[in-house]
Design a protein around this motif. Structure first.
Motif, PDB file in Angstrom:
ATOM      1  N   LYS A  92      53.944  31.680 -56.288  1.00 23.05           N
ATOM      2  CA  LYS A  92      51.910  30.540 -56.732  1.00 23.05           C
ATOM      3  C   LYS A  92      52.846  29.805 -57.521  1.00 23.05           C
ATOM      4  O   LYS A  92      54.281  30.277 -58.159  1.00 23.05           O
ATOM      5  CB  LYS A  92      51.136  31.937 -56.757  1.00 23.05           C
ATOM      6  CG  LYS A  92      50.614  32.514 -55.803  1.00 23.05           C
ATOM      7  CD  LYS A  92      49.196  33.287 -55.880  1.00 23.05           C
ATOM      8  CE  LYS A  92      48.354  32.557 -57.550  1.00 23.05           C
ATOM      9  NZ  LYS A  92      47.161  31.930 -55.903  1.00 23.05           N
ATOM     10  N   LEU A  93      52.059  28.327 -57.704  1.00 25.92           N
ATOM     11  CA  LEU A  93      52.092  27.921 -58.887  1.00 25.92           C
ATOM     12  C   LEU A  93      51.629  28.528 -60.484  1.00 25.92           C
ATOM     13  O   LEU A  93      51.608  29.340 -59.952  1.00 25.92           O
ATOM     14  CB  LEU A  93      51.256  26.519 -58.708  1.00 25.92           C
ATOM     15  CG  LEU A  93      51.995  25.919 -57.308  1.00 25.92           C
ATOM     16  CD1 LEU A  93      50.653  24.342 -57.456  1.00 25.92           C
ATOM     17  CD2 LEU A  93      53.172  25.135 -57.106  1.00 25.92           C
ATOM     18  N   ALA A 145      55.220  23.292 -48.244  1.00 25.79           N
ATOM     19  CA  ALA A 145      54.941  23.034 -49.518  1.00 25.79           C
ATOM     20  C   ALA A 145      53.338  23.109 -49.416  1.00 25.79           C
ATOM     21  O   ALA A 145      52.551  23.449 -49.132  1.00 25.79           O
ATOM     22  CB  ALA A 145      55.079  21.454 -48.367  1.00 25.79           C
ATOM     23  N   VAL A 146      53.841  23.092 -51.003  1.00 26.83           N
ATOM     24  CA  VAL A 146      52.707  23.792 -52.194  1.00 26.83           C
ATOM     25  C   VAL A 146      51.808  22.399 -52.714  1.00 26.83           C
ATOM     26  O   VAL A 146      53.074  21.499 -52.987  1.00 26.83           O
ATOM     27  CB  VAL A 146      53.260  24.986 -52.955  1.00 26.83           C
ATOM     28  CG1 VAL A 146      53.464  26.353 -51.719  1.00 26.83           C
ATOM     29  CG2 VAL A 146      53.876  24.713 -53.644  1.00 26.83           C
ATOM     30  N   LEU A 147      50.618  23.182 -53.105  1.00 24.50           N
ATOM     31  CA  LEU A 147      50.063  22.213 -54.230  1.00 24.50           C
ATOM     32  C   LEU A 147      49.202  22.449 -55.008  1.00 24.50           C
ATOM     33  O   LEU A 147      48.301  23.353 -54.574  1.00 24.50           O
ATOM     34  CB  LEU A 147      49.980  20.534 -53.505  1.00 24.50           C
ATOM     35  CG  LEU A 147      49.078  20.662 -52.124  1.00 24.50           C
ATOM     36  CD1 LEU A 147      47.831  20.095 -52.398  1.00 24.50           C
ATOM     37  CD2 LEU A 147      48.857  19.435 -51.323  1.00 24.50           C
ATOM     38  N   MET A 148      48.474  21.951 -55.662  1.00 26.76           N
ATOM     39  CA  MET A 148      46.763  21.983 -56.268  1.00 26.76           C
ATOM     40  C   MET A 148      45.998  20.680 -56.332  1.00 26.76           C
ATOM     41  O   MET A 148      46.505  20.065 -57.062  1.00 26.76           O
ATOM     42  CB  MET A 148      47.733  22.489 -57.371  1.00 26.76           C
ATOM     43  CG  MET A 148      48.114  21.228 -58.127  1.00 26.76           C
ATOM     44  SD  MET A 148      48.803  22.523 -60.101  1.00 26.76           S
ATOM     45  CE  MET A 148      47.495  21.862 -61.364  1.00 26.76           C
ATOM     46  N   CYS A 149      44.946  21.110 -56.096  1.00 28.44           N
ATOM     47  CA  CYS A 149      44.512  19.813 -56.301  1.00 28.44           C
ATOM     48  C   CYS A 149      42.099  20.421 -56.499  1.00 28.44           C
ATOM     49  O   CYS A 149      42.399  21.469 -56.551  1.00 28.44           O
ATOM     50  CB  CYS A 149      44.682  19.717 -54.532  1.00 28.44           C
ATOM     51  SG  CYS A 149      42.870  20.717 -53.527  1.00 28.44           S
ATOM     52  N   GLN A 150      41.933  19.067 -57.139  1.00 32.35           N
ATOM     53  CA  GLN A 150      40.395  19.480 -56.762  1.00 32.35           C
ATOM     54  C   GLN A 150      39.712  20.149 -55.828  1.00 32.35           C
ATOM     55  O   GLN A 150      40.635  19.044 -55.029  1.00 32.35           O
ATOM     56  CB  GLN A 150      40.022  18.031 -57.511  1.00 32.35           C
ATOM     57  CG  GLN A 150      40.784  18.348 -59.461  1.00 32.35           C
ATOM     58  CD  GLN A 150      40.362  17.098 -60.314  1.00 32.35           C
ATOM     59  OE1 GLN A 150      40.266  15.860 -59.872  1.00 32.35           O
ATOM     60  NE2 GLN A 150      38.694  17.183 -60.577  1.00 32.35           N
ATOM     61  N   ASP A 151      38.576  20.561 -56.038  1.00 31.00           N
ATOM     62  CA  ASP A 151      38.326  21.138 -54.989  1.00 31.00           C
ATOM     63  C   ASP A 151      37.857  19.626 -53.933  1.00 31.00           C
ATOM     64  O   ASP A 151      37.198  20.428 -52.789  1.00 31.00           O
ATOM     65  CB  ASP A 151      36.702  21.710 -55.643  1.00 31.00           C
ATOM     66  CG  ASP A 151      36.894  23.051 -55.752  1.00 31.00           C
ATOM     67  OD1 ASP A 151      37.599  23.278 -55.693  1.00 31.00           O
ATOM     68  OD2 ASP A 151      36.083  23.658 -56.872  1.00 31.00           O
ATOM     69  N   PRO A 167      42.354  29.969 -55.692  1.00 31.46           N
ATOM     70  CA  PRO A 167      42.144  29.864 -57.296  1.00 31.46           C
ATOM     71  C   PRO A 167      43.397  29.597 -57.823  1.00 31.46           C
ATOM     72  O   PRO A 167      44.527  30.748 -57.968  1.00 31.46           O
ATOM     73  CB  PRO A 167      41.016  30.198 -57.858  1.00 31.46           C
ATOM     74  CG  PRO A 167      40.384  30.881 -57.178  1.00 31.46           C
ATOM     75  CD  PRO A 167      41.634  31.186 -55.727  1.00 31.46           C
ATOM     76  N   CYS A 168      43.694  27.799 -58.230  1.00 26.68           N
ATOM     77  CA  CYS A 168      45.690  27.626 -58.977  1.00 26.68           C
ATOM     78  C   CYS A 168      45.415  28.233 -60.151  1.00 26.68           C
ATOM     79  O   CYS A 168      44.154  29.162 -60.942  1.00 26.68           O
ATOM     80  CB  CYS A 168      45.375  26.269 -58.664  1.00 26.68           C
ATOM     81  SG  CYS A 168      47.764  26.253 -59.464  1.00 26.68           S
ATOM     82  N   ASP A 169      46.717  29.153 -60.121  1.00 28.91           N
ATOM     83  CA  ASP A 169      46.402  30.156 -62.269  1.00 28.91           C
ATOM     84  C   ASP A 169      46.525  28.843 -63.146  1.00 28.91           C
ATOM     85  O   ASP A 169      45.827  28.869 -64.062  1.00 28.91           O
ATOM     86  CB  ASP A 169      47.641  30.201 -61.878  1.00 28.91           C
ATOM     87  CG  ASP A 169      47.613  32.397 -60.987  1.00 28.91           C
ATOM     88  OD1 ASP A 169      46.649  32.169 -60.663  1.00 28.91           O
ATOM     89  OD2 ASP A 169      48.753  32.430 -60.687  1.00 28.91           O
ATOM     90  N   ILE A 170      46.477  27.740 -61.907  1.00 24.56           N
ATOM     91  CA  ILE A 170      46.905  26.575 -63.536  1.00 24.56           C
ATOM     92  C   ILE A 170      45.071  25.698 -64.587  1.00 24.56           C
ATOM     93  O   ILE A 170      45.116  25.641 -62.948  1.00 24.56           O
ATOM     94  CB  ILE A 170      47.560  26.075 -62.692  1.00 24.56           C
ATOM     95  CG1 ILE A 170      49.371  26.045 -62.671  1.00 24.56           C
ATOM     96  CG2 ILE A 170      48.271  24.219 -64.343  1.00 24.56           C
ATOM     97  CD1 ILE A 170      49.839  25.028 -61.138  1.00 24.56           C
ATOM     98  N   THR A 171      45.182  25.497 -65.136  1.00 22.26           N
ATOM     99  CA  THR A 171      43.598  24.773 -65.677  1.00 22.26           C
ATOM    100  C   THR A 171      44.420  23.606 -66.452  1.00 22.26           C
ATOM    101  O   THR A 171      45.314  24.347 -67.032  1.00 22.26           O
ATOM    102  CB  THR A 171      42.667  25.660 -66.121  1.00 22.26           C
ATOM    103  OG1 THR A 171      43.502  26.051 -67.216  1.00 22.26           O
ATOM    104  CG2 THR A 171      42.204  26.563 -64.956  1.00 22.26           C
ATOM    105  N   VAL A 178      42.401  24.098 -56.509  1.00 24.11           N
ATOM    106  CA  VAL A 178      43.160  25.063 -55.673  1.00 24.11           C
ATOM    107  C   VAL A 178      44.022  24.931 -55.111  1.00 24.11           C
ATOM    108  O   VAL A 178      44.867  23.914 -55.234  1.00 24.11           O
ATOM    109  CB  VAL A 178      41.727  24.547 -54.481  1.00 24.11           C
ATOM    110  CG1 VAL A 178      42.030  25.575 -53.245  1.00 24.11           C
ATOM    111  CG2 VAL A 178      40.473  25.036 -54.889  1.00 24.11           C
ATOM    112  N   GLU A 179      45.285  25.602 -54.910  1.00 28.35           N
ATOM    113  CA  GLU A 179      46.006  26.293 -54.746  1.00 28.35           C
ATOM    114  C   GLU A 179      46.296  26.311 -52.939  1.00 28.35           C
ATOM    115  O   GLU A 179      45.238  26.610 -52.284  1.00 28.35           O
ATOM    116  CB  GLU A 179      46.796  27.154 -54.916  1.00 28.35           C
ATOM    117  CG  GLU A 179      48.486  27.114 -55.110  1.00 28.35           C
ATOM    118  CD  GLU A 179      49.157  28.306 -55.608  1.00 28.35           C
ATOM    119  OE1 GLU A 179      50.333  28.555 -54.631  1.00 28.35           O
ATOM    120  OE2 GLU A 179      48.749  28.299 -56.641  1.00 28.35           O
ATOM    121  N   MET A 180      47.152  25.148 -52.389  1.00 29.72           N
ATOM    122  CA  MET A 180      47.232  25.098 -51.060  1.00 29.72           C
ATOM    123  C   MET A 180      48.540  25.033 -50.744  1.00 29.72           C
ATOM    124  O   MET A 180      49.502  25.284 -51.718  1.00 29.72           O
ATOM    125  CB  MET A 180      46.247  23.647 -50.442  1.00 29.72           C
ATOM    126  CG  MET A 180      45.414  23.881 -50.581  1.00 29.72           C
ATOM    127  SD  MET A 180      44.091  22.116 -50.381  1.00 29.72           S
ATOM    128  CE  MET A 180      44.068  22.583 -48.388  1.00 29.72           C
TER     129      MET A 180
END
Length: 196
Positions: A92-93, A145-151, A167-171, A178-180
């Motif tokens: 996970k990120l 490939a992984v990324l985090m993005c807004q809803d 949900p991504c652990d990063i805020t 959201v982690e994808m």
């Protein structure tokens, strides 16, 4: 006196090319592209979320360490869209993923995908992401490939083959993400005309 005659030019003078730059070019970015990258990113993200995923020093950092994990789309020599990634080695990120490149990693963390404002809503983001994923397939160490993005961006990335991990652990301040992820191996099945 001998007169040399040359065959006529195959292109009539009225139809000569006016420039020598390719109309459209995809290539990895370099640290020299950092200012153009940051200008597009700043405008794209500050207007929406008030936060930039990468600041100018971060852009230079990643373009120096792992330029092969970036891709820029240039039209007539002008940067119109780009992606910057780095290698990541955890499932996970985490906050560390925002600033680190882990050369032994098998996941590419896509930090940012941005399109210049005058080129938005033309499908350039999805075409660039498709090209980028094809490029990642040529890198033997990359598995996903992984990324985090807004809803609001989740449907875009889903059309491009990404799956929601949760949900991504990063805020960042009040922003949550959201982690994808998307597998890179076997990614050839994603068709060019799939909406991404």
């Amino acid at each position: 006196v001998k007169v040399l005659q040359f065959p006529p030019s195959p292109v009539s003078p009225g139809r000569q090319r006016r420039h020598t730059l390719p109309a459209s070019e995809f290539r990895p970015l370099s640290p020299q592209d950092a200012a153009s990258v940051f200008e597009i990113e700043r405008e794209a993200f500050l207007s929406v979320s008030g936060e930039c995923p990468l600041y100018l020093d971060d852009v230079r950092h990643f373009l120096s360490l792992c330029p092969e994990l970036s891709l820029g789309w240039f039209e007539e020599g002008r940067l119109v869209a780009f992606i910057i990634g780095s290698l990541w080695d955890e499932d996970k990120l985490s906050a560390e993923a925002l600033t680190r490149h882990k050369p032994q990693g098998t996941a590419v963390h896509i930090h940012v995908l941005a399109v210049h404002r005058t080129f938005r809503q033309q499908g350039k983001g999805s075409v660039l992401l498709w090209r980028y994923m094809q490029h990642l397939r040529s890198l033997p160490c990359v598995r996903r490939a992984v990324l985090m993005c807004q809803d609001f961006l989740v449907p875009f990335y889903q059309r491009c083959g990404f799956e929601v991990r949760g949900p991504c652990d990063i805020t960042l301040g009040a922003l949550s993400f959201v982690e994808m992820q998307c597998p890179v191996r076997g990614h050839a099945s994603m068709r060019r005309n799939s909406g991404c």
